[in-house]
Design a protein around this motif. Structure first.
Motif, PDB file in Angstrom:
ATOM      1  N   ILE A  94      -3.761  24.423  -9.060  1.00 54.44           N
ATOM      2  CA  ILE A  94      -2.387  24.839  -9.371  1.00 54.44           C
ATOM      3  C   ILE A  94      -1.475  24.573  -8.178  1.00 54.44           C
ATOM      4  CG2 ILE A  94      -0.919  26.860  -9.791  1.00 54.44           C
ATOM      5  CD1 ILE A  94      -3.180  27.912 -11.603  1.00 54.44           C
ATOM      6  N   VAL A  95      -1.937  24.894  -6.981  1.00 59.14           N
ATOM      7  CA  VAL A  95      -1.129  24.663  -5.775  1.00 59.14           C
ATOM      8  C   VAL A  95      -0.868  23.171  -5.584  1.00 59.14           C
ATOM      9  CG1 VAL A  95      -1.154  24.818  -3.248  1.00 59.14           C
ATOM     10  CG2 VAL A  95      -1.811  26.790  -4.623  1.00 59.14           C
ATOM     11  N   ILE A  96      -1.896  22.353  -5.757  1.00 57.82           N
ATOM     12  CA  ILE A  96      -1.722  20.903  -5.629  1.00 57.82           C
ATOM     13  C   ILE A  96      -0.747  20.393  -6.685  1.00 57.82           C
ATOM     14  CG2 ILE A  96      -2.890  18.666  -5.864  1.00 57.82           C
ATOM     15  CD1 ILE A  96      -5.346  19.981  -4.586  1.00 57.82           C
TER      16      ILE A  96
ATOM     17  N   LEU B  93       6.089  13.099  -1.541  1.00 52.84           N
ATOM     18  CA  LEU B  93       5.276  13.518  -0.400  1.00 52.84           C
ATOM     19  C   LEU B  93       4.000  12.698  -0.271  1.00 52.84           C
ATOM     20  CD1 LEU B  93       5.192  15.630   1.864  1.00 52.84           C
ATOM     21  CD2 LEU B  93       3.952  17.119   0.306  1.00 52.84           C
ATOM     22  N   PHE B  94       3.408  12.304  -1.382  1.00 50.93           N
ATOM     23  CA  PHE B  94       2.175  11.532  -1.364  1.00 50.93           C
ATOM     24  C   PHE B  94       2.368  10.116  -1.893  1.00 50.93           C
ATOM     25  CE2 PHE B  94       0.674  15.947  -1.596  1.00 50.93           C
ATOM     26  CZ  PHE B  94      -0.126  15.951  -0.471  1.00 50.93           C
TER      27      PHE B  94
ATOM     28  N   LEU C 228      -2.817   2.464   0.960  1.00 56.70           N
ATOM     29  CA  LEU C 228      -3.379   2.359   2.299  1.00 56.70           C
ATOM     30  C   LEU C 228      -3.990   0.980   2.513  1.00 56.70           C
ATOM     31  CD1 LEU C 228      -5.162   5.813   2.444  1.00 56.70           C
ATOM     32  CD2 LEU C 228      -3.074   5.161   3.609  1.00 56.70           C
ATOM     33  N   PRO C 229      -4.085   0.538   3.766  1.00 55.78           N
ATOM     34  CA  PRO C 229      -4.790  -0.720   4.029  1.00 55.78           C
ATOM     35  C   PRO C 229      -6.249  -0.566   3.611  1.00 55.78           C
ATOM     36  CG  PRO C 229      -3.597   0.012   5.976  1.00 55.78           C
ATOM     37  CD  PRO C 229      -3.516   1.117   4.978  1.00 55.78           C
ATOM     38  N   GLY C 230      -6.744  -1.484   2.861  1.00 60.40           N
ATOM     39  CA  GLY C 230      -8.108  -1.413   2.357  1.00 60.40           C
ATOM     40  C   GLY C 230      -8.169  -1.088   0.876  1.00 60.40           C
ATOM     41  N   ASP C 231      -7.070  -0.610   0.300  1.00 59.07           N
ATOM     42  CA  ASP C 231      -7.005  -0.419  -1.149  1.00 59.07           C
ATOM     43  C   ASP C 231      -6.737  -1.783  -1.779  1.00 59.07           C
ATOM     44  OD1 ASP C 231      -7.370   2.270  -0.852  1.00 59.07           O
ATOM     45  OD2 ASP C 231      -5.263   2.793  -1.072  1.00 59.07           O
TER      46      ASP C 231
END
Length: 70
Positions: free
Chosen positions: A13-15, A25-26, A32-35
């Protein structure tokens, strides 16, 4: 066991609230490098290797911390 389900539910719930109130925010997650991201005309493939490694490391540290404090 029920206590762990309640704790996991509260964490989810918090997430969810964080992602809902601050969606940018995310925005770096998954880029990311490597994805690996392959995009062609009719096909898109996304393999988040680095992102999953980061999640694995964070969860491992959290679980070990919880076990250590218990």
């Amino acid at each position: 066991m029920a206590r762990w389900f309640i704790i996991a539910g509260i964490i989810l719930i918090v997430i969810g609230l964080i992602l809902w109130l601050a969606p940018g925010l995310f925005s770096w997650f998954g880029r990311l490098p490597g994805d690996i991201r392959i995009e062609k005309e009719n096909t898109r493939v996304f393999i988040p290797i680095t992102s999953m490694l980061l999640i694995s490391i964070i969860l491992t540290l959290l679980i070990n911390l919880i076990r250590y404090l218990k």
